[in-house]
Structures are given as structure tokens and as C-alpha cells.
Motif scaffolding. Structure first.
Motif, short mmCIF file in Angstrom:
data_model
loop_
_atom_site.label_atom_id
_atom_site.label_comp_id
_atom_site.label_asym_id
_atom_site.label_seq_id
_atom_site.Cartn_x
_atom_site.Cartn_y
_atom_site.Cartn_z
N LEU A 78 0.83 -1.21 0.00
CA LEU A 78 0.00 0.00 0.00
C LEU A 78 0.86 1.25 0.00
N GLU A 79 1.95 1.24 0.75
CA GLU A 79 2.86 2.38 0.77
C GLU A 79 3.45 2.62 -0.61
N ALA A 80 3.87 1.55 -1.29
CA ALA A 80 4.43 1.69 -2.63
C ALA A 80 3.37 2.19 -3.61
N GLU A 81 2.13 1.71 -3.47
CA GLU A 81 1.06 2.16 -4.36
C GLU A 81 0.75 3.63 -4.15
N LEU A 82 0.75 4.06 -2.89
CA LEU A 82 0.41 5.45 -2.59
C LEU A 82 1.50 6.43 -3.00
N PHE A 83 2.74 6.12 -2.61
CA PHE A 83 3.81 7.10 -2.75
C PHE A 83 4.81 6.78 -3.86
N GLY A 84 4.66 5.63 -4.52
CA GLY A 84 5.55 5.30 -5.62
C GLY A 84 6.93 4.86 -5.15
N TYR A 85 7.78 4.52 -6.11
CA TYR A 85 9.13 4.07 -5.75
C TYR A 85 10.09 4.33 -6.90
N GLU A 86 11.37 4.37 -6.56
CA GLU A 86 12.43 4.54 -7.54
C GLU A 86 12.97 3.17 -7.97
N LYS A 87 13.61 3.16 -9.10
CA LYS A 87 14.23 1.93 -9.59
C LYS A 87 15.25 1.44 -8.55
N GLY A 88 15.15 0.15 -8.19
CA GLY A 88 16.07 -0.43 -7.23
C GLY A 88 15.70 -0.21 -5.78
N ALA A 89 14.54 0.38 -5.52
CA ALA A 89 14.13 0.64 -4.13
C ALA A 89 13.93 -0.67 -3.36
N GLU A 96 -11.89 2.47 3.27
CA GLU A 96 -11.50 1.54 4.34
C GLU A 96 -10.26 2.02 5.09
N ILE A 97 -10.22 3.31 5.41
CA ILE A 97 -9.06 3.90 6.06
C ILE A 97 -8.83 3.28 7.44
N GLY A 98 -9.87 2.75 8.05
CA GLY A 98 -9.74 2.17 9.38
C GLY A 98 -8.89 0.91 9.43
N THR A 99 -8.60 0.32 8.27
CA THR A 99 -7.78 -0.90 8.23
C THR A 99 -6.30 -0.60 8.02
N MET A 100 -5.94 0.67 7.85
CA MET A 100 -4.55 1.01 7.54
C MET A 100 -3.63 0.69 8.72
N ALA A 101 -2.48 0.08 8.40
CA ALA A 101 -1.51 -0.31 9.43
C ALA A 101 -0.93 0.91 10.14
N PRO A 102 -0.62 0.79 11.45
CA PRO A 102 -0.12 1.94 12.23
C PRO A 102 1.12 2.58 11.62
N GLU A 103 2.05 1.77 11.07
CA GLU A 103 3.28 2.36 10.52
C GLU A 103 3.00 3.23 9.29
N LEU A 104 1.97 2.87 8.53
CA LEU A 104 1.62 3.68 7.36
C LEU A 104 0.78 4.88 7.76
N GLN A 105 0.03 4.76 8.87
CA GLN A 105 -0.73 5.91 9.37
C GLN A 105 0.18 7.10 9.64
N ALA A 106 1.37 6.84 10.18
CA ALA A 106 2.31 7.93 10.49
C ALA A 106 2.76 8.63 9.22
N LYS A 107 3.04 7.87 8.17
CA LYS A 107 3.47 8.47 6.92
C LYS A 107 2.34 9.25 6.26
N LEU A 108 1.11 8.72 6.35
CA LEU A 108 -0.04 9.43 5.79
C LEU A 108 -0.26 10.75 6.52
N LEU A 109 -0.12 10.74 7.85
CA LEU A 109 -0.27 11.97 8.62
C LEU A 109 0.74 13.01 8.17
N SER A 110 1.99 12.60 8.00
CA SER A 110 3.03 13.53 7.54
C SER A 110 2.67 14.11 6.19
N PHE A 111 2.14 13.28 5.31
CA PHE A 111 1.74 13.76 3.98
C PHE A 111 0.59 14.76 4.08
N LEU A 112 -0.41 14.46 4.92
CA LEU A 112 -1.56 15.36 5.05
C LEU A 112 -1.15 16.71 5.64
#
Length: 453
Positions: free
Chosen positions: A207-218, A242-258
Motif C-alpha cells: 500500500l505504501e508503494a502504491e500510494l507514494f511510488g518508488y524509484e528503480k532499485g528501491a 476503508e481507512i480504518g484498516t490502515m496499518a499503524p506504521e503507514l498511518q504515520a506516513k499518511l499523517l506527515s503527507f496530510l
């Protein structure tokens, strides 16, 4: 009349060369510019049919120029030309809104082909823009109940405020996706992308890769760079279902983005910024999840800038007949059948049913009814046993709880069938419509074999 093409390059010789090449066949009318700002002024006064622009220019580079063009004109084809021709240049140009990308020295016949192709596509793009920029129609949200009037008012209010986050709450099947799209359509971003992400469909790492993308070789399988859906939705709306199912570690990154509307792709050190609206939805009690420590409190408050609870069907019973008629009309069009009328008695019974699956369940019942319906009216018996009076689970019916996987459903059904037939495997196989061997394999897969087997 021949199409007009703007040629923009800070090198006068290059402008003269491309102009001569395009006018040689007398298929195009050209206007040359050595300054991008002059071309923008002309664009406002007399828009061209297409634009060919250099990538590297001193005062206003090609990427910035394309962005300025898109603010003025969403559909005019813009072809970027550069001597470098790297993959990164092409990606940046296309992300900014360019239609195509060519390398110098420009091959005349190839450029003509690209311009013609872009011109052929332009009317389709214009039609799409006209469609997506249409104003939100409040009547798309069906129902006259005061609770539905509140939903329509919410869509209009939130859509009128740029980039504000919104949180949609309510049971499954209440139309959260429809409301999210309504907010997008009601906003100034209607001409941009509406990107939907189901947070429950992917594990946290994917989900993190789908949301924020990745570089070659990541990571191991990252053979080339990929844009994330946050980038794809730039300028538009990102819908996190279904935001309520998001894992805690990804919640932190989403908060930073928001907080900043900026992010880094996986494997990158480059900070990128986007301009978009985030709409989140869930059918769980987020406040309760916060109290239990499974959902971040700061993320909850960040998402909950504007929130709306979508009512279940049982709370708006007076609107059920109108919603059902809407689904009947859609189903008749889809199945190419004459439009039937739901009998009055049928509408009353629809209103008495509790509809645990809400509008989604109602739509499925109507579609199933239309498949088997014959004649000008949709009879109540066509509207599934769930809404028939006097029908309850009995000895011949198997009741299963919600939330089971398909494997679990199959396992329980096989077990119940064997129990009903007193363990007669051959009779169970015949009733289930499979061979005895296949039934044995399924029982082994589900751990249902007895010791002697």
C-alpha cells in the motif's frame, strides 16, 4: 482551414528550422516565438491548435510553460522538444501536462505525425474535460429524507472549499464512494483525476508503494521507477476507502503527507509536493479505534476536518421505493429489458425489510430480480426471499455469520451437507454437484477428513 501550431524555442534558428519544416507541406500554419511569455500572451488572445515547445529555456522552461498553458487551456496538445531526451525529462514533461515528447534534432516527418495524432485526440480530450468539469448535480444523490438533504448540503459545502480533507462514516453499502465522487465533481478539481484506493485490499508494504511510488532499485522487484497514486491524483481527489484498516506504521506516513502535502518515493531523497484533496471513508468506529489504540488520534483529527455520517437504508425508509426504482431503471438499461414497475405491495415490503447491506444489497436484489423477471411488473416474489414475509431460517437453511472467507464458507457448507446426509459421502457429492474424488480433495483441503479416511 489548416491547423495553427505555435513553435517556441529561445534559439531563433531552431524556430525558423521547425517552422520551415512544418510549412513545407502546406499542412500547417505556424507562429514562432523565442520567448515563452509572449507565446502565453498570444495563447490568451488567439489559442493555437497545437504547440511545440523547447524544454530548456532561460526565463521560463518548458515544464513551467506547460503548467501555465494548462491553467489557461486544458486540452490544447503540447509537444516538448529537447536535445537531452532522458527518461526523466519525458516523465517530468508528461506529468506537467505535455501531450508528447520528441528529441532534437527533430525529424520533420515524425513531428508531423505526432502533431496529427495529437490533433485527432484533442476533440476526445475536450469532450472528456467537458464531462468531468460538469457541475455536481444534487439529484445524483437520491432521496428526499432530511438526512439525505444533509448529505447533499455536505457535498456542496465541502466541494466549494479547495483541498479540505473530508471523512465519510457509515455502514457498508451506504454510498460512501458515490459521495466522495460527488465532492470531487462539486469542486474546482473536477477536471482532474479522481483516484480511489482500497486500503484493505493491500498489505502495508504494498500500500505504501502504491500510494507514494518508488524509484528503480528501491526493493528487489523495483526494476523501474513508478509514480504513486498520490502523484497520479495531483490536482484532483484521492479517495482512501476503508481507512480504518490502515496499518499503524503507514498511518504515520499518511499523517506527515496530510500535514505538508509533500512526500518522497520509496528509495528517493527528493521531496515532491502535490495539490489535492483527500477524502477518507470507513465503516468502523474510528473514535473507538482511537480509544483502543489501533488508530492514531492525530491522524483521526487531521482527517476529521469535515465529516458526514451516511444514513443506512432503515433510517430513510421513505426513500427506499425511489432508490429501488432508480436501480430498476439502471438494470433495465443494462440488461436491455423493458422498464418494469415495482408493484405497490412490493414497495411496502421493501420498506419493511431491514437491509443490513444497505443500498448495495438493494441494488443486488433488484439486478437479480431483473434477470428472472418476465412481464411489465416486478413482482414481490422476484425481490428475493430476504424480503418475503414469513420466511425464516429453518432446518433446510444454513445460516452463516458475516466476515467469513470463501474457503471458510465452502468448508462449513460441505460440513453441513454431510451432517444433513448422515455422513453419506456419495450422496453429498451428488448433492454438491461434484465427483466423490473432488469432494475428498476439498475435505482434505479443509481438514474435514475423518481418521479412517
Amino acid at each position: 482551414m489548416n491547423p495553427t501550431v505555435f513553435i517556441i524555442d529561445d534559439d531563433p534558428d531552431q524556430v525558423a528550422l521547425v517552422t520551415a519544416q512544418l510549412e513545407r507541406g502546406r499542412q500547417f500554419i505556424t507562429k514562432g516565438f523565442t520567448r515563452a511569455d509572449r507565446a502565453l500572451e498570444e495563447l490568451r488572445a488567439d489559442p493555437p491548435d497545437a504547440i511545440v515547445c523547447d524544454l530548456v529555456m532561460p526565463e521560463l522552461d518548458g515544464i513551467s510553460f506547460v503548467r501555465r498553458v494548462r491553467e489557461l487551456n486544458r486540452t490544447v496538445p503540447v509537444i516538448i522538444a529537447t536535445a537531452r531526451g532522458t527518461e526523466g525529462d519525458a516523465e517530468r514533461a508528461l506529468e506537467a501536462g505535455a501531450t508528447d515528447f520528441v528529441t532534437k534534432p527533430i525529424e520533420p516527418r515524425g513531428l508531423e505525425t505526432r502533431i496529427r495524432r495529437a490533433l485527432e485526440q484533442a476533440p476526445k480530450e475536450a469532450l472528456l474535460q467537458n464531462f468531468t468539469q460538469a457541475k455536481f448535480d444534487p439529484h445524483a444523490i437520491i432521496g428526499k429524507h432530511p438526512l439525505m438533504q444533509q448529505v447533499r448540503a455536505f457535498i456542496t459545502s465541502v466541494g466549494s472549499v479547495p483541498q479540505v480533507s473530508a471523512l465519510l462514516l457509515g455502514e457498508s453499502g451506504t454510498g460512501k464512494n458515490l459521495v466522495a465522487r460527488g465532492i470531487h465533481t462539486a469542486s474546482r478539481a473536477a477536471g482532474y483525476r479522481f483516484v480511489e484506493v482500497n486500503c484493505a485490499a493491500l498489505p502495508a508494504s504494498l500500500l505504501e508503494a502504491e500510494l507514494f511510488g518508488y524509484e528503480k532499485g528501491a526493493f528487489t522487484d523495483a526494476r523501474q521507477a513508478k509514480k504513486g497514486l498520490v502523484e497520479v491524483a495531483d490536482g484532483g481527489t484521492l479517495f482512501l476507502d476503508e481507512i480504518g484498516t490502515m496499518a499503524p506504521e503507514l498511518q504515520a506516513k499518511l499523517l506527515s503527507f496530510l500535514e505538508s502535502r509533500s512526500f518522497r518515493r520509496l528509495g528517493s531523497t527528493r521531496e515532491q509536493s502535490v495539490t489535492l484533496r483527500v477524502v477518507a471513508a470507513t465503516n468502523v468506529d474510528l473514535a473507538g479505534e482511537v480509544a483502543r489504540g489501533t488508530f492514531r488520534e492525530d491522524l483521526y483529527y487531521r482527517l476529521n476536518v469535515a465529516s458526514q455520517v451516511l444514513p443506512p437504508l432503515r433510517a430513510i425508509r421513505s426513500d427506499i421505493p425511489e432508490i429501488a426504482r432508480h436501480f430498476v431503471k439502471r438494470a433495465a438499461e443494462y440488461f436491455a429489458k423493458p422498464l418494469p414497475v415495482i408493484e405497490a405491495d412490493g414497495e411496502e415490503r421493501l420498506q419493511r425489510y431491514e437491509w443490513p447491506g444497505n443500498a448495495r444489497e438493494l441494488r443486488n436484489v433488484v439486478e437479480r430480480s431483473m434477470i428472472f423477471s418476465q412481464g411489465p411488473s416486478l413482482r414481490i416474489v422476484d425481490l428475493a426471499p430476504a424480503v418475503m414475509p414469513g420466511v425464516s431460517a429453518g432446518a433446510d437453511m444454513l445460516t452463516l455469520p458475516r466476515g467469513l472467507t470463501l474457503d471458510e464458507v465452502e468448508s462449513r457448507y460441505i460440513e453441513a451437507t454431510l451432517k444433513q446426509l448422515d455422513g453419506n459421502v456419495q450422496a453429498a457429492a451428488e448433492q454438491l454437484g461434484v465427483s466423490r474424488k473432488v469432494l475428498w480433495q476439498r475435505r482434505k483441503q479443509h481438514g474435514l477428513l475423518t481418521g479412517r479416511e
